[in-house]
Design an enzyme around this catalytic site. Structure first.
Site, short mmCIF file in Angstrom:
data_model
loop_
_atom_site.label_atom_id
_atom_site.label_comp_id
_atom_site.label_asym_id
_atom_site.label_seq_id
_atom_site.Cartn_x
_atom_site.Cartn_y
_atom_site.Cartn_z
N CYS A 114 0.81 -1.23 0.00
CA CYS A 114 0.00 0.00 0.00
C CYS A 114 0.84 1.27 0.00
CB CYS A 114 -0.96 -0.01 1.18
SG CYS A 114 -1.93 -1.52 1.28
N HIS A 240 -2.97 6.93 1.98
CA HIS A 240 -3.46 5.62 1.58
C HIS A 240 -4.86 5.44 2.17
CE1 HIS A 240 -4.10 1.48 1.05
NE2 HIS A 240 -3.75 1.11 2.25
N ASN A 270 -10.03 -0.29 0.27
CA ASN A 270 -8.56 -0.22 0.28
C ASN A 270 -8.05 -0.92 -0.99
OD1 ASN A 270 -5.85 -0.77 0.64
ND2 ASN A 270 -6.03 -1.35 2.79
N1 COA Z 1 -18.54 -7.72 10.44
C1 COA Z 1 -19.04 -7.90 11.66
N2 COA Z 1 -18.28 -8.20 12.73
C2 COA Z 1 -16.95 -8.32 12.52
C3 COA Z 1 -16.36 -8.13 11.26
C4 COA Z 1 -17.22 -7.84 10.19
N3 COA Z 1 -16.77 -7.62 8.93
N4 COA Z 1 -15.02 -8.31 11.37
C5 COA Z 1 -14.78 -8.59 12.65
N5 COA Z 1 -15.94 -8.60 13.36
C6 COA Z 1 -16.14 -8.85 14.77
C7 COA Z 1 -15.05 -9.72 15.36
O1 COA Z 1 -15.33 -11.08 15.10
C8 COA Z 1 -15.16 -9.37 16.81
O2 COA Z 1 -16.25 -10.07 17.36
P1 COA Z 1 -16.14 -10.70 18.84
O3 COA Z 1 -15.92 -9.51 19.73
O4 COA Z 1 -17.45 -11.37 18.99
O5 COA Z 1 -14.96 -11.60 18.79
C9 COA Z 1 -15.56 -7.89 16.79
O6 COA Z 1 -16.07 -7.64 15.49
C10 COA Z 1 -14.39 -6.97 17.03
O7 COA Z 1 -13.31 -7.42 16.25
P2 COA Z 1 -11.95 -6.67 16.24
O8 COA Z 1 -10.99 -7.39 15.34
O9 COA Z 1 -11.53 -6.38 17.66
O10 COA Z 1 -12.40 -5.32 15.55
P3 COA Z 1 -11.65 -3.98 15.46
O11 COA Z 1 -12.42 -2.95 16.17
O12 COA Z 1 -10.17 -4.11 15.74
O13 COA Z 1 -11.77 -3.67 13.89
C11 COA Z 1 -10.50 -3.72 11.89
C12 COA Z 1 -11.19 -4.55 12.95
C13 COA Z 1 -9.89 -4.67 10.87
C14 COA Z 1 -11.54 -2.85 11.17
C15 COA Z 1 -9.42 -2.82 12.57
O14 COA Z 1 -8.57 -3.62 13.35
C16 COA Z 1 -8.61 -2.07 11.58
O15 COA Z 1 -9.09 -1.14 10.95
N6 COA Z 1 -7.30 -2.42 11.39
C17 COA Z 1 -6.47 -1.83 10.38
C18 COA Z 1 -6.76 -2.58 9.12
C19 COA Z 1 -6.19 -1.94 7.88
O16 COA Z 1 -6.50 -0.82 7.57
N7 COA Z 1 -5.34 -2.70 7.17
C20 COA Z 1 -4.78 -2.31 5.94
C21 COA Z 1 -3.62 -1.40 6.17
S1 COA Z 1 -2.74 -1.20 4.70
#
Ligand code: COA
Length: 320
Positions: A114, A240, A270
């Site tokens: 990215c 990004h 993304n």
């Molecule tokens: N829909 C519904 N629920 C979802 C889900 C989805 N698409 N994806 C995850 N969940 C659930 C999980 O299973 C978890 O449930 P649980 O509490 O019952 O176990 C809950 O949501 C929270 O999950 P978590 O992983 O803690 O969520 P988060 O708040 O960290 O958000 C991301 C997840 C991926 C959105 C976040 O970590 C993020 O933005 N990370 C950066 C990712 C990114 O931008 N990457 C590319 C960089 S180049």
């Protein structure tokens, strides 16, 4: 070394958008969850004969047409991609072939995920120093949908396909600063075929979030320090487009002007190496770019790579 200035942009996405509600039909998710965590409503996935090469060539051709330059004026072609159509030849060579560019210029790919477009622009700047031709064609193009595990809702909802392109010109005088780095991490990865593991994106979302916010701040602070500029001197910050919460977090922590941070991940998701040039093109098509503007381009991603550029839209920038 001479600077680069931005002359023109191009962009291309597959025909069919995939809304969060479409994903909710095949996995346990919702538009509300995805949008509130990421700022994404929709993205595009390639279908049928839609390929990275087709998208990249369309974006590149558009940027060249808008720049009003001929093939003979292009001094190098660099493509940022981590999902090219072939392992080899490089995606850039496939675009060269599609556009009929001459065979006496350097043409290569950069895999910095990215951050790819930021790295690719710097590679192109290096090539241009040795060239008699003034223009660089830099493309970011991806089909990340190929690598999505549709049973992993925490990654499958984030990514989309697309391509963006820019024509830059070598210039001795323009404002130009860069910063590039990489931390050697596997926090977001796609295993290669030889690993025996599925070739699917896997990610430690929370770790990537922390890395991304730090990397963005570090890039912006470095560019401001090198240039002696502040947000008052900058017209746009084009990060990004991973996640609006990452951008919000950085804006709050830096006490930065939120209105200068462009966002379009709501429509594209993304798109990895394509996201910064696609955003530039989206801005151009929304009439937000004009000659003489100062831009910050910021990337971060798998690698863990990061970096940024501070540069100008040329006095003769081809605004749409
Ligand atoms: N829909 C519904 N629920 C979802 C889900 C989805 N698409 N994806 C995850 N969940 C659930 C999980 O299973 C978890 O449930 P649980 O509490 O019952 O176990 C809950 O949501 C929270 O999950 P978590 O992983 O803690 O969520 P988060 O708040 O960290 O958000 C991301 C997840 C991926 C959105 C976040 O970590 C993020 O933005 N990370 C950066 C990712 C990114 O931008 N990457 C590319 C960089 S180049």
């Amino acid at each position: 070394m001479e600077s680069l200035e931005l002359i023109a942009t191009g962009g291309a996405v597959p025909k069919h958008p995939v809304h969060n509600n479409d994903l909710a039909k095949i996995m346990d998710t919702s538009d509300e969850w995805i949008f509130s965590r990421t700022g994404i409503h929709s993205r595009y996935f390639c279908e049928g004969d839609e390929t990275v090469t087709a998208l990249a060539a369309e974006a590149a051709r558009q940027a060249m047409e808008r720049a009003g330059i001929t093939s003979d004026e292009v001094g190098c072609l660099v493509a940022a991609t981590c999902s090219g159509d072939y392992a080899t030849p490089a995606e850039s060579c496939l675009v060269q072939r599609a556009l009929g560019l001459p065979d006496d210029i350097p043409v290569t790919d950069v895999n910095a995920a990215c951050s790819g477009f930021i790295y690719a622009a710097e590679v192109a700047r290096g090539f241009l120093q040795e060239s008699e031709k003034p223009y660089a064609l830099v493309v970011g193009a991806e089909q990340i949908s190929r690598f999505l595990d549709m049973t992993d809702r925490s990654t499958a909802v984030l990514f989309g396909d697309g391509a963006g392109a820019a024509v830059f010109r070598r210039t001795p005088a323009s404002l130009y600063h860069h910063v590039l780095g990489a931390a050697g991490g596997l926090e977001i990865n796609v295993p290669g075929a030889a690993s025996g593991k599925p070739e699917k994106v896997s990610m430690d979302g929370k770790a990537v979030f922390r890395f991304a916010t730090r990397a963005m701040r570090r890039s912006i602070e470095s560019l401001m320090e090198q240039s002696g500029k502040t947000f008052d001197d900058v017209d746009w910050v084009i990060c990004h487009q991973a996640n609006s919460r990452i951008i919000d977090h950085v804006v709050r922590r830096m006490n930065a002007p939120a209105e200068k941070f462009f966002e379009d991940m709501d429509r594209f998701g993304n798109t990895s190496g394509a996201s910064v040039p696609l955003a530039l093109n989206d801005m151009n098509e929304q009439h937000l770019l004009s000659p003489g503007q100062t831009l910050l381009l910021i990337g971060f991603g798998s690698g863990l790579t990061w970096g940024g550029l501070m540069l100008k839209c040329a006095p003769d920038f081809r605004a749409e």
